[in-house]
Design a protein around this motif. Structure first.
Motif, PDB file in Angstrom:
ATOM      1  N   LEU A  67      85.084 -83.546  10.147  1.00  0.00           N
ATOM      2  CA  LEU A  67      85.114 -82.678   8.971  1.00  0.00           C
ATOM      3  C   LEU A  67      83.797 -81.920   8.843  1.00  0.00           C
ATOM      4  O   LEU A  67      83.770 -80.711   8.616  1.00  0.00           O
ATOM      5  CB  LEU A  67      85.385 -83.532   7.719  1.00  0.00           C
ATOM      6  CG  LEU A  67      85.446 -82.817   6.376  1.00  0.00           C
ATOM      7  CD1 LEU A  67      86.642 -81.871   6.323  1.00  0.00           C
ATOM      8  CD2 LEU A  67      85.524 -83.837   5.246  1.00  0.00           C
ATOM      9  N   LEU A  68      82.713 -82.631   9.038  1.00  0.00           N
ATOM     10  CA  LEU A  68      81.397 -82.023   8.971  1.00  0.00           C
ATOM     11  C   LEU A  68      81.202 -81.002  10.091  1.00  0.00           C
ATOM     12  O   LEU A  68      80.689 -79.905   9.860  1.00  0.00           O
ATOM     13  CB  LEU A  68      80.337 -83.119   9.066  1.00  0.00           C
ATOM     14  CG  LEU A  68      78.904 -82.739   8.778  1.00  0.00           C
ATOM     15  CD1 LEU A  68      78.747 -82.152   7.388  1.00  0.00           C
ATOM     16  CD2 LEU A  68      78.016 -83.954   8.945  1.00  0.00           C
ATOM     17  N   GLU A  69      81.644 -81.327  11.280  1.00  0.00           N
ATOM     18  CA  GLU A  69      81.518 -80.411  12.422  1.00  0.00           C
ATOM     19  C   GLU A  69      82.282 -79.104  12.169  1.00  0.00           C
ATOM     20  O   GLU A  69      81.774 -78.019  12.458  1.00  0.00           O
ATOM     21  CB  GLU A  69      82.018 -81.094  13.696  1.00  0.00           C
ATOM     22  CG  GLU A  69      81.714 -80.342  14.960  1.00  0.00           C
ATOM     23  CD  GLU A  69      80.234 -80.201  15.242  1.00  0.00           C
ATOM     24  OE1 GLU A  69      79.841 -79.140  15.772  1.00  0.00           O
ATOM     25  OE2 GLU A  69      79.455 -81.120  14.942  1.00  0.00           O
ATOM     26  N   ARG A  70      83.478 -79.215  11.631  1.00  0.00           N
ATOM     27  CA  ARG A  70      84.249 -78.001  11.291  1.00  0.00           C
ATOM     28  C   ARG A  70      83.494 -77.177  10.252  1.00  0.00           C
ATOM     29  O   ARG A  70      83.470 -75.945  10.313  1.00  0.00           O
ATOM     30  CB  ARG A  70      85.641 -78.359  10.780  1.00  0.00           C
ATOM     31  CG  ARG A  70      86.591 -78.808  11.875  1.00  0.00           C
ATOM     32  CD  ARG A  70      88.047 -78.848  11.411  1.00  0.00           C
ATOM     33  NE  ARG A  70      88.257 -79.681  10.238  1.00  0.00           N
ATOM     34  CZ  ARG A  70      88.525 -80.988  10.262  1.00  0.00           C
ATOM     35  NH1 ARG A  70      88.603 -81.623  11.416  1.00  0.00           N
ATOM     36  NH2 ARG A  70      88.707 -81.661   9.139  1.00  0.00           N
ATOM     37  N   GLY A  71      82.878 -77.868   9.301  1.00  0.00           N
ATOM     38  CA  GLY A  71      82.100 -77.164   8.281  1.00  0.00           C
ATOM     39  C   GLY A  71      80.908 -76.439   8.866  1.00  0.00           C
ATOM     40  O   GLY A  71      80.632 -75.291   8.500  1.00  0.00           O
ATOM     41  N   PHE A  72      80.186 -77.084   9.783  1.00  0.00           N
ATOM     42  CA  PHE A  72      79.034 -76.440  10.424  1.00  0.00           C
ATOM     43  C   PHE A  72      79.454 -75.167  11.155  1.00  0.00           C
ATOM     44  O   PHE A  72      78.694 -74.214  11.229  1.00  0.00           O
ATOM     45  CB  PHE A  72      78.335 -77.383  11.403  1.00  0.00           C
ATOM     46  CG  PHE A  72      77.398 -78.374  10.765  1.00  0.00           C
ATOM     47  CD1 PHE A  72      76.552 -77.998   9.732  1.00  0.00           C
ATOM     48  CD2 PHE A  72      77.348 -79.677  11.223  1.00  0.00           C
ATOM     49  CE1 PHE A  72      75.674 -78.907   9.146  1.00  0.00           C
ATOM     50  CE2 PHE A  72      76.475 -80.591  10.655  1.00  0.00           C
ATOM     51  CZ  PHE A  72      75.643 -80.217   9.611  1.00  0.00           C
ATOM     52  N   ALA A  73      80.666 -75.147  11.691  1.00  0.00           N
ATOM     53  CA  ALA A  73      81.151 -73.958  12.407  1.00  0.00           C
ATOM     54  C   ALA A  73      81.446 -72.803  11.446  1.00  0.00           C
ATOM     55  O   ALA A  73      81.496 -71.650  11.870  1.00  0.00           O
ATOM     56  CB  ALA A  73      82.400 -74.313  13.207  1.00  0.00           C
ATOM     57  N   GLU A  74      81.624 -73.117  10.174  1.00  0.00           N
ATOM     58  CA  GLU A  74      82.017 -72.089   9.201  1.00  0.00           C
ATOM     59  C   GLU A  74      80.878 -71.603   8.310  1.00  0.00           C
ATOM     60  O   GLU A  74      80.998 -70.541   7.691  1.00  0.00           O
ATOM     61  CB  GLU A  74      83.143 -72.631   8.314  1.00  0.00           C
ATOM     62  CG  GLU A  74      84.417 -72.930   9.073  1.00  0.00           C
ATOM     63  CD  GLU A  74      85.461 -73.644   8.221  1.00  0.00           C
ATOM     64  OE1 GLU A  74      85.238 -73.808   6.996  1.00  0.00           O
ATOM     65  OE2 GLU A  74      86.494 -74.038   8.782  1.00  0.00           O
ATOM     66  N   VAL A  75      79.802 -72.383   8.189  1.00  0.00           N
ATOM     67  CA  VAL A  75      78.732 -71.991   7.271  1.00  0.00           C
ATOM     68  C   VAL A  75      77.485 -71.582   8.036  1.00  0.00           C
ATOM     69  O   VAL A  75      77.307 -71.939   9.189  1.00  0.00           O
ATOM     70  CB  VAL A  75      78.367 -73.135   6.276  1.00  0.00           C
ATOM     71  CG1 VAL A  75      79.563 -73.534   5.446  1.00  0.00           C
ATOM     72  CG2 VAL A  75      77.746 -74.320   6.967  1.00  0.00           C
ATOM     73  N   SER A  76      76.631 -70.838   7.343  1.00  0.00           N
ATOM     74  CA  SER A  76      75.328 -70.505   7.918  1.00  0.00           C
ATOM     75  C   SER A  76      74.313 -70.513   6.790  1.00  0.00           C
ATOM     76  O   SER A  76      74.648 -70.328   5.627  1.00  0.00           O
ATOM     77  CB  SER A  76      75.365 -69.149   8.621  1.00  0.00           C
ATOM     78  OG  SER A  76      75.654 -68.137   7.686  1.00  0.00           O
ATOM     79  N   GLY A  77      73.106 -70.748   7.170  1.00  0.00           N
ATOM     80  CA  GLY A  77      72.021 -70.795   6.198  1.00  0.00           C
ATOM     81  C   GLY A  77      71.670 -72.227   5.850  1.00  0.00           C
ATOM     82  O   GLY A  77      72.527 -73.116   5.833  1.00  0.00           O
TER      83      GLY A  77
END
Length: 192
Positions: A67-77
């Motif tokens: 879940l966290l890995e998918r989130g890292f792929a979608e967010v920046s900053g």
């Protein structure tokens, strides 16, 4: 949606048994009956109850890491990444309260088991991935200077404490209602 594998069915049956009667009181026979698996299938996939406990623990932590890995792929900053660490944790706990309770109470047991090294390696990889995702922001000076081994505790500590109390029924607030507040607290705690 794909049909769960026999292994996943056994793990979910084990979780249900552990939740209903406790880890120590649950027997292999109870898990087998609940899952509908044969004795051969139980021993083929796991071998014994301690391995079921470890596999369930590792599967839960891996699900959160995904879940966290998918989130890292979608967010920046930097801010978004720090807040993601908190919101993903809360989202997983709220969606999987029985599993989260199980993980909370069985870490030491898994660490002491024959699969303890597998857990330690999974944790090393998980934290390495988090630090990799944050490394550029750290190099830019966007975080307060602090020992690396304190960083994740500063971020997730308040959330973990509230989640633990929420899972035990000791809070008036719903964990999900504190999601944005805890994410902001995490960011305020580490931003330069």
């Amino acid at each position: 949606m794909a049909r769960p594998s026999r292994k996943d069915e056994i793990l979910q049956a084990a979780l249900a048994c552990f939740t209903e009667v406790g880890v120590d009181a649950t027997t292999i026979e109870m898990i087998r009956d609940r899952s509908g698996a044969s004795i051969g299938s139980m021993y083929h996939h796991f071998g014994n109850k301690e391995r079921i406990i470890a596999a369930l623990y590792l599967a839960g932590t891996a699900q959160y890491a995904e879940l966290l890995e998918r989130g890292f792929a979608e967010v920046s900053g930097a801010e978004a990444c720090i807040k993601l660490l908190v919101t993903s944790y809360i989202d997983w706990v709220v969606a999987n309260p029985d599993w989260a309770r199980f993980i909370l109470h069985n870490r030491g047991r898994v660490e002491a088991s024959e699969l303890g090294e597998q857990l330690r390696e999974a944790n090393r990889q998980h934290y390495a991935r988090i630090f990799q995702a944050l490394a550029g922001y750290r190099e830019q000076g966007l975080f307060k200077p602090m020992p690396v081994d304190c960083f994740s505790s500063v971020i997730i500590g308040p959330t973990h404490d509230l989640a633990r109390n929420w899972l035990a029924g000791r809070t008036r607030s719903e964990l999900v209602d504190c999601r944005e507040l805890l994410a902001q607290v995490a960011w305020d705690s580490v931003r330069a």
